[in-house]
Design an enzyme around this catalytic site. Structure first.
Site, PDB file in Angstrom:
ATOM      1  N   CYS A 161      -0.527   4.072   2.163  1.00  0.00           N
ATOM      2  CA  CYS A 161      -0.299   3.877   3.601  1.00  0.00           C
ATOM      3  C   CYS A 161       1.143   4.161   3.991  1.00  0.00           C
ATOM      4  O   CYS A 161       1.409   4.777   5.031  1.00  0.00           O
ATOM      5  CB  CYS A 161      -0.626   2.439   3.991  1.00  0.00           C
ATOM      6  SG  CYS A 161      -2.228   1.831   3.439  1.00  0.00           S
ATOM      7  N   ASP A 162       2.103   3.701   3.177  1.00  0.00           N
ATOM      8  CA  ASP A 162       3.498   3.654   3.611  1.00  0.00           C
ATOM      9  C   ASP A 162       4.478   4.504   2.805  1.00  0.00           C
ATOM     10  O   ASP A 162       5.659   4.577   3.157  1.00  0.00           O
ATOM     11  CB  ASP A 162       3.984   2.198   3.581  1.00  0.00           C
ATOM     12  CG  ASP A 162       3.178   1.303   4.514  1.00  0.00           C
ATOM     13  OD1 ASP A 162       2.762   1.805   5.577  1.00  0.00           O
ATOM     14  OD2 ASP A 162       2.957   0.133   4.181  1.00  0.00           O
ATOM     15  N   CYS A 201       0.830  -1.206   0.000  1.00  0.00           N
ATOM     16  CA  CYS A 201       0.000   0.000   0.000  1.00  0.00           C
ATOM     17  C   CYS A 201       0.861   1.251   0.000  1.00  0.00           C
ATOM     18  O   CYS A 201       1.384   1.657   1.041  1.00  0.00           O
ATOM     19  CB  CYS A 201      -0.923   0.005   1.215  1.00  0.00           C
ATOM     20  SG  CYS A 201      -2.014   1.445   1.289  1.00  0.00           S
TER      21      CYS A 201
END
Length: 321
Positions: free
Chosen positions: A139-140, A136
């Site tokens: 997300c990261d 992701c």
């Protein structure tokens, strides 16, 4: 026949969507029953730092899910550590059979079983997941500012992840096992025009290098079989997701990728009284906060469905009298 439990709202799944549905369902006095499933807490339980959850500067994924679970219990949700093995949506009350043999009869159902990323199947990939290996970018990606990262895949998801990562990374290498991408032409044009992105064609990732973090990967040429190392600081796997919908095949309408279809802008499935929320129906955003929002919508719609039903029943009784 096993024991029978009856509930006004059954929630299947325990990620952000499931727990949020539980909170709103409990506050609506529906006394929800939530069945956790195979992975209590969902994908966030295997995530390390979470920095994009509202109100939390930084929190570990398992800690966030523990908070959500505790909140759901606090407002009155009954949580079962079990797995739903069978459902029947052909008549009301709906019927679900748990792995333990418990039979649940529910007036409404929220499905929040989520989806899981497809992985490469490497031991090193599993070992370094959350330590430089991710599925992701949204997300990261923030954690790779000024770094060199690699993305694996050839579809729209891989191209969009690579483009997003250029907002943080100094360089992005997109690796594809063929010599042309599956992504649409507009996305490809954006990709090839971005000076931060480099393509590696006809290659697969056969190993991830690193002890406590990613320091590189091993590429294998799909034509010659030759291998070579590539120094990178992170690896993003973007080869697709699989929604956890096997249980509902033939019982609800789904798309060609087995995501549950809902009425636009709502969590309403093809069966009145059955709702779907989170990654089980969302292939676009796939974020904890959007899943939570959909869980809220599903619980509110379940409450409205039951209220409308009760109102209609009372009206019929008055006419009969």
């Amino acid at each position: 026949m096993g024991d029978v439990k009856r509930t006004r709202l059954l929630i299947i799944g325990s990620g952000p969507a499931g727990y949020t549905a539980a909170v709103y369902g409990a506050r609506a006095m529906l006394k929800p029953l939530l069945v956790e499933g195979l992975q209590p807490g969902g994908q966030l339980t295997i995530t390390t730092d979470v920095e994009n959850w509202p109100g939390e500067t930084a929190i570990m994924g398992p800690d966030l899910m523990a908070k959500l679970r505790a909140q759901a219990e606090h407002v009155g949700t009954e949580i079962l550590s079990d797995i739903i093995a069978e459902v029947d949506f052909t008549q009301r009350p709906f019927r679900a059979v748990a792995d333990s043999g418990l039979v649940i009869e529910a007036e409404t159902v929220v499905i929040a079983t989520g989806a899981s990323a497809r992985w490469l199947g490497l031991e090193s990939e599993t070992r370094l997941r959350g330590k430089g290996v991710s599925a992701c970018a949204t997300c990261d990606g923030f954690f790779f500012r000024g770094k060199h990262v690699a993305v694996v895949g050839g579809g729209n998801t891989a191209v969009e992840e690579a483009l997003f990562l250029t907002n943080f990374a100094s360089k992005v290498t997109l690796i594809h096992r063929r010599d042309e991408l599956r992504a649409d032409k507009t996305n490809q044009a954006r990709l090839f025009a971005n000076p931060k992105i480099e393509m590696v064609w006809n290659a697969t990732v056969s190993d991830v290098i690193g002890a406590d973090g990613v320091s590189g990967i091993v590429l294998t040429d799909t034509v010659t079989g030759a291998t070579r190392p590539l120094e990178v600081d992170g690896l993003f796997v973007a080869i697709g997701h699989d929604p956890a919908t096997t249980l509902f095949k033939g019982k609800l309408e789904m798309d060609e990728e087995n995501y549950i279809l809902v009425a636009p802008g709502t969590p309403k499935t093809s069966v009145p009284g059955v709702f779907a929320a989170g990654d089980v129906t969302d292939k676009l955003y796939r974020q904890a906060v959007t899943a939570a929002g959909m869980g809220c919508m599903a619980a509110l719609d379940a409450e409205r469905f039951l209220a409308h039903e009760a109102h209609a029943r009372e009206g019929g009784e008055r006419e009969a009298a």
